[in-house]
Scaffold this motif. Structure first.
Motif, PDB file in Angstrom:
ATOM      1  N   GLY A  81      37.723  34.306  21.580  1.00 13.56           N
ATOM      2  CA  GLY A  81      37.332  33.855  20.258  1.00 13.56           C
ATOM      3  C   GLY A  81      37.741  32.421  20.048  1.00 13.56           C
ATOM      4  O   GLY A  81      38.181  31.728  20.974  1.00 13.56           O
ATOM      5  N   ASN A  82      37.611  31.957  18.812  1.00 11.64           N
ATOM      6  CA  ASN A  82      37.937  30.568  18.521  1.00 11.64           C
ATOM      7  C   ASN A  82      39.136  30.420  17.589  1.00 11.64           C
ATOM      8  O   ASN A  82      39.342  29.367  17.000  1.00 11.64           O
ATOM      9  N   ASP A  83      39.935  31.483  17.476  1.00  8.07           N
ATOM     10  CA  ASP A  83      41.195  31.431  16.741  1.00  8.07           C
ATOM     11  C   ASP A  83      42.281  31.931  17.687  1.00  8.07           C
ATOM     12  O   ASP A  83      42.450  33.134  17.890  1.00  8.07           O
ATOM     13  N   THR A  84      42.987  31.001  18.280  1.00  4.80           N
ATOM     14  CA  THR A  84      43.982  31.344  19.309  1.00  4.80           C
ATOM     15  C   THR A  84      45.000  32.346  18.778  1.00  4.80           C
ATOM     16  O   THR A  84      45.379  33.300  19.477  1.00  4.80           O
ATOM     17  N   ARG A  85      45.419  32.161  17.543  1.00  6.14           N
ATOM     18  CA  ARG A  85      46.445  33.031  16.952  1.00  6.14           C
ATOM     19  C   ARG A  85      45.989  34.487  16.924  1.00  6.14           C
ATOM     20  O   ARG A  85      46.765  35.393  17.238  1.00  6.14           O
ATOM     21  N   LYS A  86      44.726  34.714  16.543  1.00  8.22           N
ATOM     22  CA  LYS A  86      44.212  36.078  16.479  1.00  8.22           C
ATOM     23  C   LYS A  86      44.147  36.722  17.860  1.00  8.22           C
ATOM     24  O   LYS A  86      44.429  37.916  18.015  1.00  8.22           O
ATOM     25  N   PRO A 107      36.912  28.636  23.611  1.00  5.86           N
ATOM     26  CA  PRO A 107      36.663  28.644  22.162  1.00  5.86           C
ATOM     27  C   PRO A 107      35.335  27.990  21.786  1.00  5.86           C
ATOM     28  O   PRO A 107      35.000  26.905  22.270  1.00  5.86           O
ATOM     29  N   ASN A 110      34.423  25.383  17.348  1.00  9.10           N
ATOM     30  CA  ASN A 110      35.442  24.381  17.036  1.00  9.10           C
ATOM     31  C   ASN A 110      35.274  23.096  17.858  1.00  9.10           C
ATOM     32  O   ASN A 110      35.710  22.034  17.444  1.00  9.10           O
ATOM     33  N   HIS A 120      44.877  26.330  24.522  1.00  6.89           N
ATOM     34  CA  HIS A 120      44.380  27.648  24.097  1.00  6.89           C
ATOM     35  C   HIS A 120      44.603  28.682  25.197  1.00  6.89           C
ATOM     36  O   HIS A 120      45.194  29.747  24.960  1.00  6.89           O
TER      37      HIS A 120
END
Length: 293
Positions: A81-86, A107, A110, A120
């Motif tokens: 995905g494009n939200d590393t934290r998630k 990602p 972004n 990432h």
């Protein structure tokens, strides 16, 4: 990672007419792939229409494939995905015991720099309890992961064991193959150039068409790995027209039409995707009818 040599397939998510998940059809696709000689299965990749599945539906897909596979083939799970934290959060909370690796896409949207891509995937690798295959597909992500970034990741993160390379650029693929670290897997993400990449030193393919024609496609890759070039290209040329057809009006609309023609699953896709038009339906059906199954 011997389990990832050869042909993996990025499984579709079949739908019923009401667009709910057709679990029986999914089981049929798993069995068709296993019986056809595929080496491993990839769950929840792009071809699975992952972007349109709810969290609950993703779990249904995962459990259906695990149950249908019955431990016969190695399983790879798409976690990207494009939200590393998630992504890191999922890697820290999910049970990965059924899987030999994850496939994680670069990602998208972004448009990170090469340093952003590196950071990432470094975070993903540090969080992942299983080996990581990074996935470069600029046509979907709007950024190209350069070979220099791939080599940085391969050398700095021992948990990153390979790349699914789908830039469609043979020159870039050759750069990867020429300069990759020992035992690092370069896996084709493009069905049309999968055989040339294998012959140049690639480890195999994560395929779309392979689930529709598992017998022929997986044998082609095995022949390529064994340097039986003429026999491998006979199968490549046999499938070449259909490879073009299944991507002509988008993935997975094309491969779902193959399954419709085979009588394995219906061809429903969720918006914003639409089914292939009548002309392409007829051409795919004619190809399926005439090929030696």
């Amino acid at each position: 990672m011997q389990a990832l040599i050869g042909t993996g397939v990025a499984l579709v998510t079949p739908f019923k007419e009401d667009f709910s998940i057709d679990t029986e059809a999914l089981k049929g696709i798993v069995n068709f792939s296993v019986d056809g000689g595929i080496e491993y299965l990839v769950i929840l990749g792009t071809t699975a229409e992952n972007a349109t599945l709810s969290i609950e539906e993703r779990e249904i897909v995962i459990q259906t494939v695990i149950e249908a596979n019955k431990g016969r083939l190695p399983l790879v799970l798409g976690v990207g995905g494009n939200d590393t934290r998630k992504i890191v959060e999922e890697l820290n909370t999910r049970d990965f015991s059924p899987f030999v690796a994850i496939l994680s896409v670069s990602p998208f949207y972004n448009k990170p720099t090469q340093e952003g891509i590196y950071q990432h995937f470094k975070a993903v690798a540090q969080a992942s309890p299983v080996p990581v295959i990074i996935y470069n597909v600029p046509g979907r992500t709007a950024s190209n992961m350069l070979p220099s970034t791939v080599f940085r990741l391969a050398n700095d993160c021992k948990n990153i064991v390979g790349i699914k390379e789908a830039a469609g650029d043979m020159a870039q693929s050759l750069q990867l193959l020429k300069n990759k670290p020992d035992n690092f897997l370069v896996i084709s993400g493009d069905d049309m150039i999968a055989l040339p990449m294998v012959l140049a030193g690639g480890s195999g393919v994560i395929s779309v068409i392979g689930q529709g024609f598992p017998k022929q496609f997986s044998e082609m890759i095995r022949l390529g790995l064994n340097r039986k070039v003429d026999d491998a290209f006979k199968l490549h040329y046999l499938l070449m027209d259909c490879i073009d057809m299944i991507f002509e009006q988008g993935n997975p609309a094309g491969i779902k039409q193959v399954f419709q023609s085979l009588g394995i699953a219906d061809n429903f896709v969720r918006l914003p995707l639409v089914t292939v038009d009548e002309s392409l339906q007829n051409r795919i059906a004619a190809f399926v009818k005439n090929i030696d199954k």
